[in-house]
Design a protein around this motif. Structure first.
Motif, PDB file in Angstrom:
ATOM      1  N   ASP A  12       0.978  -1.338   0.043  1.00 33.61           N
ATOM      2  CA  ASP A  12      -0.146  -0.415   0.209  1.00 33.61           C
ATOM      3  C   ASP A  12       1.390   0.980  -0.170  1.00 33.61           C
ATOM      4  N   HIS A  13       0.467   1.807  -0.297  1.00 28.96           N
ATOM      5  CA  HIS A  13       1.023   3.717  -0.385  1.00 28.96           C
ATOM      6  C   HIS A  13       0.455   4.447   0.891  1.00 28.96           C
ATOM      7  N   ILE A  14       1.614   4.951   1.669  1.00 34.27           N
ATOM      8  CA  ILE A  14       1.435   5.736   3.202  1.00 34.27           C
ATOM      9  C   ILE A  14       1.490   6.723   2.510  1.00 34.27           C
ATOM     10  N   PRO A  15       1.214   7.453   3.531  1.00 37.39           N
ATOM     11  CA  PRO A  15       0.766   9.279   3.067  1.00 37.39           C
ATOM     12  C   PRO A  15       2.224   9.465   4.210  1.00 37.39           C
ATOM     13  N   SER A  16       2.692  11.004   3.910  1.00 38.87           N
ATOM     14  CA  SER A  16       4.180  11.277   4.284  1.00 38.87           C
ATOM     15  C   SER A  16       3.547  11.975   5.867  1.00 38.87           C
ATOM     16  N   GLU A  17       3.244  10.487   6.808  1.00 39.79           N
ATOM     17  CA  GLU A  17       2.983  11.005   8.170  1.00 39.79           C
ATOM     18  C   GLU A  17       3.800   9.929   9.790  1.00 39.79           C
ATOM     19  N   PRO A  18       4.417  10.641  10.191  1.00 42.19           N
ATOM     20  CA  PRO A  18       4.962   9.197  10.704  1.00 42.19           C
ATOM     21  C   PRO A  18       4.564   8.859  11.858  1.00 42.19           C
ATOM     22  N   ASP A  19       3.170   9.345  11.785  1.00 41.11           N
ATOM     23  CA  ASP A  19       2.140   8.247  12.540  1.00 41.11           C
ATOM     24  C   ASP A  19       2.000   7.537  12.231  1.00 41.11           C
ATOM     25  N   MET A  47      13.473  -2.049  13.936  1.00 38.09           N
ATOM     26  CA  MET A  47      14.845  -0.668  14.032  1.00 38.09           C
ATOM     27  C   MET A  47      15.317  -0.565  12.422  1.00 38.09           C
ATOM     28  N   ALA A  48      15.435  -1.486  11.624  1.00 31.39           N
ATOM     29  CA  ALA A  48      15.683  -0.931  10.293  1.00 31.39           C
ATOM     30  C   ALA A  48      14.395  -0.564   9.861  1.00 31.39           C
ATOM     31  N   MET A  49      13.058  -1.017   9.674  1.00 32.34           N
ATOM     32  CA  MET A  49      11.797  -0.387   9.472  1.00 32.34           C
ATOM     33  C   MET A  49      12.025   1.447   9.740  1.00 32.34           C
ATOM     34  N   GLU A  50      11.899   0.871  10.996  1.00 32.61           N
ATOM     35  CA  GLU A  50      11.812   2.029  11.785  1.00 32.61           C
ATOM     36  C   GLU A  50      12.559   3.916  11.402  1.00 32.61           C
ATOM     37  N   GLU A  51      13.640   3.003  10.364  1.00 32.28           N
ATOM     38  CA  GLU A  51      14.683   3.772  10.354  1.00 32.28           C
ATOM     39  C   GLU A  51      13.950   4.091   8.774  1.00 32.28           C
ATOM     40  N   ALA A  52      14.175   2.565   8.351  1.00 28.56           N
ATOM     41  CA  ALA A  52      14.069   3.473   6.358  1.00 28.56           C
ATOM     42  C   ALA A  52      12.792   3.891   6.602  1.00 28.56           C
ATOM     43  N   VAL A  53      12.067   3.793   6.818  1.00 24.38           N
ATOM     44  CA  VAL A  53      10.304   4.560   6.756  1.00 24.38           C
ATOM     45  C   VAL A  53       9.841   5.638   7.006  1.00 24.38           C
ATOM     46  N   MET A  54      11.362   5.988   8.210  1.00 26.67           N
ATOM     47  CA  MET A  54      11.396   7.634   8.498  1.00 26.67           C
ATOM     48  C   MET A  54      11.853   8.737   7.201  1.00 26.67           C
ATOM     49  N   ASN A  55      12.807   7.440   6.670  1.00 24.29           N
ATOM     50  CA  ASN A  55      14.125   8.573   5.611  1.00 24.29           C
ATOM     51  C   ASN A  55      13.011   8.512   5.280  1.00 24.29           C
ATOM     52  N   ALA A  56      12.503   7.719   4.206  1.00 25.00           N
ATOM     53  CA  ALA A  56      11.635   7.983   2.831  1.00 25.00           C
ATOM     54  C   ALA A  56      10.438   9.175   3.203  1.00 25.00           C
ATOM     55  N   ILE A  57      10.075   8.916   5.114  1.00 20.59           N
ATOM     56  CA  ILE A  57       9.707  10.136   5.007  1.00 20.59           C
ATOM     57  C   ILE A  57       9.675  11.319   5.129  1.00 20.59           C
ATOM     58  N   ASP A  58      10.813  11.358   5.692  1.00 18.56           N
ATOM     59  CA  ASP A  58      11.433  12.761   6.509  1.00 18.56           C
ATOM     60  C   ASP A  58      12.736  13.194   5.427  1.00 18.56           C
ATOM     61  N   HIS A  59      13.141  12.467   5.012  1.00 15.88           N
ATOM     62  CA  HIS A  59      14.284  12.651   3.668  1.00 15.88           C
ATOM     63  C   HIS A  59      13.943  12.683   2.778  1.00 15.88           C
ATOM     64  N   GLY A  60      12.935  11.903   2.092  1.00 22.07           N
ATOM     65  CA  GLY A  60      12.899  11.780   0.971  1.00 22.07           C
ATOM     66  C   GLY A  60      12.048  12.619   0.209  1.00 22.07           C
ATOM     67  N   ASN A  61      10.440  11.945   1.130  1.00 24.01           N
ATOM     68  CA  ASN A  61       9.323  13.425   0.899  1.00 24.01           C
ATOM     69  C   ASN A  61       9.723  14.244   1.273  1.00 24.01           C
ATOM     70  N   ASN A  62      10.157  14.556   2.402  1.00 23.36           N
ATOM     71  CA  ASN A  62      10.193  16.295   2.814  1.00 23.36           C
ATOM     72  C   ASN A  62       8.720  16.110   3.676  1.00 23.36           C
ATOM     73  N   ARG A  63       8.715  14.804   3.969  1.00 18.33           N
ATOM     74  CA  ARG A  63       7.179  15.352   4.886  1.00 18.33           C
ATOM     75  C   ARG A  63       5.690  16.185   4.050  1.00 18.33           C
ATOM     76  N   SER A  64       6.514  15.760   2.927  1.00 16.06           N
ATOM     77  CA  SER A  64       4.564  16.441   1.583  1.00 16.06           C
ATOM     78  C   SER A  64       3.502  15.854   1.556  1.00 16.06           C
ATOM     79  N   PRO A  65       2.462  16.354   2.042  1.00 12.05           N
ATOM     80  CA  PRO A  65       1.170  15.548   1.778  1.00 12.05           C
ATOM     81  C   PRO A  65       1.020  15.186   0.394  1.00 12.05           C
ATOM     82  N   ASP A  66       1.705  15.631  -0.785  1.00 11.88           N
ATOM     83  CA  ASP A  66       1.959  15.309  -1.757  1.00 11.88           C
ATOM     84  C   ASP A  66       1.990  13.827  -2.138  1.00 11.88           C
ATOM     85  N   LYS A  67       3.386  14.033  -1.305  1.00 11.08           N
ATOM     86  CA  LYS A  67       3.465  12.240  -1.467  1.00 11.08           C
ATOM     87  C   LYS A  67       3.611  11.178  -0.679  1.00 11.08           C
TER      88      LYS A  67
END
Lengths: 143, 117
Positions: A12-19, A47-67
């Motif tokens: 699935d696709h998830i919003p770029s939100e830490p929650d 650990m791996a999932m937390e870091e990878a998904v948060m990197n994607a949300i924070d650094h990859g998508n910059n928490r953009s609501p459009d991504k």
């Protein structure tokens, strides 16, 4: 999404939100427990999932609501697999400073990427650097 | 009522003992609060040192580790000693994999941590 104690798959696709990251990680931990994974391996995947998904949300998508972040996760008995893809520009993981070097110890950069490599068996980035695949075997499973 | 949301504190001998409220320290907003609360301990501290007791902590993200690094730096600047104790093996591994056990003094238990100050 389908779920059994033997084979669980999430796609699935998830919003770029830490929650959303916390929700997904919680689901993964629940499935690992159902499949009898031990504390050490479960911690590593957490650990791996937390870091990878948060990197994607924070650094990859910059928490953009459009991504969004596209997540594929499979737990087949003693094998864990995940592919995490963001909609960012990507990066070259070979250019990330080594956080274990003395001059980098107190810097924030690179520790998450390094921890991902330490806690799963295989880490593969695509050429663009916006997608990575993680694989881990249950080290406590009987051969 | 405690002035903190993410930690509890207790003065013991010459140390400020800090425990974490969250079992899993991973929520970004909570980690930001945690960082602020930890740094506030340095300002006006009267103890010799700070002991971070990880009892009950089962997960600690790299973002949370970054807050500890900042705390270590600020403690050092202010002449305070920092010790970590009671880490579960998996959490302890985080510090060895990242070579941060060369930056932090990690003790098996709270007693040893206080004794080392």
């Amino acid at each position: 999404m389908e779920s059994t104690t033997q084979h669980w798959r999430y796609d699935d696709h998830i919003p770029s939100e830490p929650d959303c990251c916390a929700t997904i990680v919680g689901m993964v931990l629940e499935q690992l427990e159902k499949n009898g994974w031990g504390n050490k391996d479960t911690f590593g995947i957490h650990m791996a999932m937390e870091e990878a998904v948060m990197n994607a949300i924070d650094h990859g998508n910059n928490r953009s609501p459009d991504k969004t972040v596209h997540l594929v996760i499979e737990i087949c008995g003693n094998r864990f697999y995940s592919k995490i893809t963001d909609q960012g520009e990507g990066f070259d993981p070979s250019t990330v400073p080594d956080p274990t070097e003395e001059e980098n110890l107190e810097k924030d950069c690179g520790r998450g990427v390094m921890l991902i490599r330490n806690f799963v068996d295989v880490v593969l980035y695509n050429d663009k650097g916006n997608s990575l695949e993680l694989t881990k075997q249950n080290s406590e499973a009987e051969a | 009522m405690s002035e903190f949301e993410c930690i509890t504190t207790e003065a013991l001998e010459n140390a400020t003992i800090v425990k974490f409220v969250d079992q899993r320290v991973m929520n970004p907003a909570r980690i930001e609060s945690l960082g602020r609360e930890l740094l506030s301990l340095v300002d006006g501290a009267v103890a010799t040192g700070i002991v971070l007791n990880f009892d009950g902590v089962s997960f600690f993200s790299s973002a949370a580790i970054n807050k500890l690094i900042k705390l270590e730096s600020e403690s050092r600047k202010n002449g305070l000693q920092l010790r970590l104790s009671n880490l579960r093996p998996e959490v302890r591994d985080l510090f060895s994999y990242t070579n941060l056990d060369s930056l932090f003094q990690i003790k098996d238990n709270q007693f040893d941590a206080i004794e080392s100050l």
